[in-house]
Write an enzyme that holds these catalytic residues in place. Sequence first.
Site, mmCIF file in Angstrom:
data_model
loop_
_atom_site.group_PDB
_atom_site.id
_atom_site.type_symbol
_atom_site.label_atom_id
_atom_site.label_comp_id
_atom_site.label_asym_id
_atom_site.label_seq_id
_atom_site.Cartn_x
_atom_site.Cartn_y
_atom_site.Cartn_z
ATOM 1 N N SER A 122 -8.319 -1.027 7.403
ATOM 2 C CA SER A 122 -7.036 -1.723 7.445
ATOM 3 C C SER A 122 -5.877 -0.733 7.469
ATOM 4 O O SER A 122 -4.902 -0.908 8.211
ATOM 5 C CB SER A 122 -6.918 -2.648 6.227
ATOM 6 O OG SER A 122 -5.705 -3.369 6.258
ATOM 7 N N LYS B 208 -2.657 -1.597 1.684
ATOM 8 C CA LYS B 208 -3.601 -2.419 2.450
ATOM 9 C C LYS B 208 -4.748 -2.934 1.598
ATOM 10 O O LYS B 208 -5.889 -3.054 2.046
ATOM 11 C CB LYS B 208 -4.144 -1.664 3.676
ATOM 12 C CG LYS B 208 -3.088 -0.969 4.533
ATOM 13 C CD LYS B 208 -1.881 -1.853 4.817
ATOM 14 C CE LYS B 208 -2.239 -3.078 5.627
ATOM 15 N NZ LYS B 208 -1.042 -3.981 5.799
ATOM 16 N N ALA B 209 -4.426 -3.304 0.355
ATOM 17 C CA ALA B 209 -5.456 -3.808 -0.557
ATOM 18 C C ALA B 209 -5.174 -5.239 -1.016
ATOM 19 O O ALA B 209 -5.723 -5.675 -2.018
ATOM 20 C CB ALA B 209 -5.586 -2.881 -1.770
ATOM 21 N N GLY B 210 -4.319 -5.954 -0.296
ATOM 22 C CA GLY B 210 -4.044 -7.334 -0.661
ATOM 23 C C GLY B 210 -2.694 -7.563 -1.290
ATOM 24 O O GLY B 210 -2.468 -8.600 -1.924
ATOM 25 N N THR B 211 -1.777 -6.628 -1.101
ATOM 26 C CA THR B 211 -0.454 -6.713 -1.720
ATOM 27 C C THR B 211 0.288 -7.984 -1.323
ATOM 28 O O THR B 211 0.799 -8.721 -2.181
ATOM 29 C CB THR B 211 0.407 -5.503 -1.307
ATOM 30 O OG1 THR B 211 -0.404 -4.343 -1.176
ATOM 31 C CG2 THR B 211 1.516 -5.269 -2.318
ATOM 32 N N THR B 212 0.364 -8.237 -0.027
ATOM 33 C CA THR B 212 1.111 -9.402 0.452
ATOM 34 C C THR B 212 0.453 -10.696 -0.007
ATOM 35 O O THR B 212 1.136 -11.647 -0.414
ATOM 36 C CB THR B 212 1.207 -9.366 1.987
ATOM 37 O OG1 THR B 212 1.890 -8.171 2.384
ATOM 38 C CG2 THR B 212 1.956 -10.571 2.519
ATOM 39 N N TRP B 213 -0.861 -10.738 0.046
ATOM 40 C CA TRP B 213 -1.595 -11.929 -0.384
ATOM 41 C C TRP B 213 -1.272 -12.279 -1.841
ATOM 42 O O TRP B 213 -0.887 -13.404 -2.162
ATOM 43 C CB TRP B 213 -3.087 -11.660 -0.206
ATOM 44 C CG TRP B 213 -3.981 -12.861 -0.361
ATOM 45 C CD1 TRP B 213 -3.616 -14.181 -0.320
ATOM 46 C CD2 TRP B 213 -5.397 -12.836 -0.565
ATOM 47 N NE1 TRP B 213 -4.723 -14.974 -0.480
ATOM 48 C CE2 TRP B 213 -5.825 -14.183 -0.633
ATOM 49 C CE3 TRP B 213 -6.333 -11.815 -0.678
ATOM 50 C CZ2 TRP B 213 -7.168 -14.527 -0.826
ATOM 51 C CZ3 TRP B 213 -7.662 -12.160 -0.856
ATOM 52 C CH2 TRP B 213 -8.074 -13.489 -0.930
ATOM 53 N N HIS C 66 3.179 0.586 -4.605
ATOM 54 C CA HIS C 66 1.935 1.278 -4.265
ATOM 55 C C HIS C 66 1.800 2.580 -5.067
ATOM 56 O O HIS C 66 0.879 3.363 -4.809
ATOM 57 C CB HIS C 66 1.906 1.633 -2.776
ATOM 58 C CG HIS C 66 1.778 0.456 -1.864
ATOM 59 N ND1 HIS C 66 0.959 -0.612 -2.133
ATOM 60 C CD2 HIS C 66 2.362 0.184 -0.662
ATOM 61 C CE1 HIS C 66 1.042 -1.497 -1.153
ATOM 62 N NE2 HIS C 66 1.877 -1.040 -0.243
#
Length: 233
Positions: free
Chosen positions: A142, A50-55, A112
């Site tokens: 998040s 939840k630290a921007g992986t998908t972005w 991760h």
Amino acid sequence: MPVDKTTTPPRPNLIDFHGVSMVHYFTDNWEKIQNFKARPDDILIATYPKAGTTWVSYILDLLYFSQTQPDRQTSTPLNDRVPFLEIMIPNQSSGTDLADSLDTCPRLIKTHLPVQLIPKSFWEQKCRVVYVARNAKDNAVSYFHFDRMTCVQPEPGDWNSFLQRFIDGKMVFGSWFDHVTGWWEKKHSHPKIHYMFFEDMVEDTGREINKLCSFLGLTSTTKEKDQINNLVV
């Protein structure tokens, strides 16, 4: 519509795995994960959950392939374009199998895993790594909401108990503090790590894309930057 609990798998329990809190969905395929054969042109996207992986996965996929494969973003799910290396869910292709089947150059692969559990071939092949860190407060919030909706994570409980577990490092993939500092320290001995901050991306996406492109040896078009700026974070 009520949830059919007869078809919903039970939530996993935390286990201690080489000193890191994990669940079996990320350890069941461990031999293949550790023996994964990285290639010199692979790019590893590493983050705490939840630290921007998908972005960042979407951004890299866009930067590399939007011109040569313009329909790629709408024709293929992101999880197939950027496999999650360590995931192993019954009746689905494992992350290692998906990564091995990629025919792109470079292969974009996300993880991760804390730095000490990364397969050694990524270091041996001197692969480039893009690491994204997010501040602990927003990361915890998040993560809490994510855990409420997914069955591959332990039951989150109420916010107070979840936050205490987050502080204590009793989370899947371990301590937030150990994760972000472990990768920060690694970048001093592995020059091919680009360490980014989620908040910097939010503050000035264009500036951070320019830094990322410089690290990767890429140039970005105005169209690509517009597409990235229009993403919903």
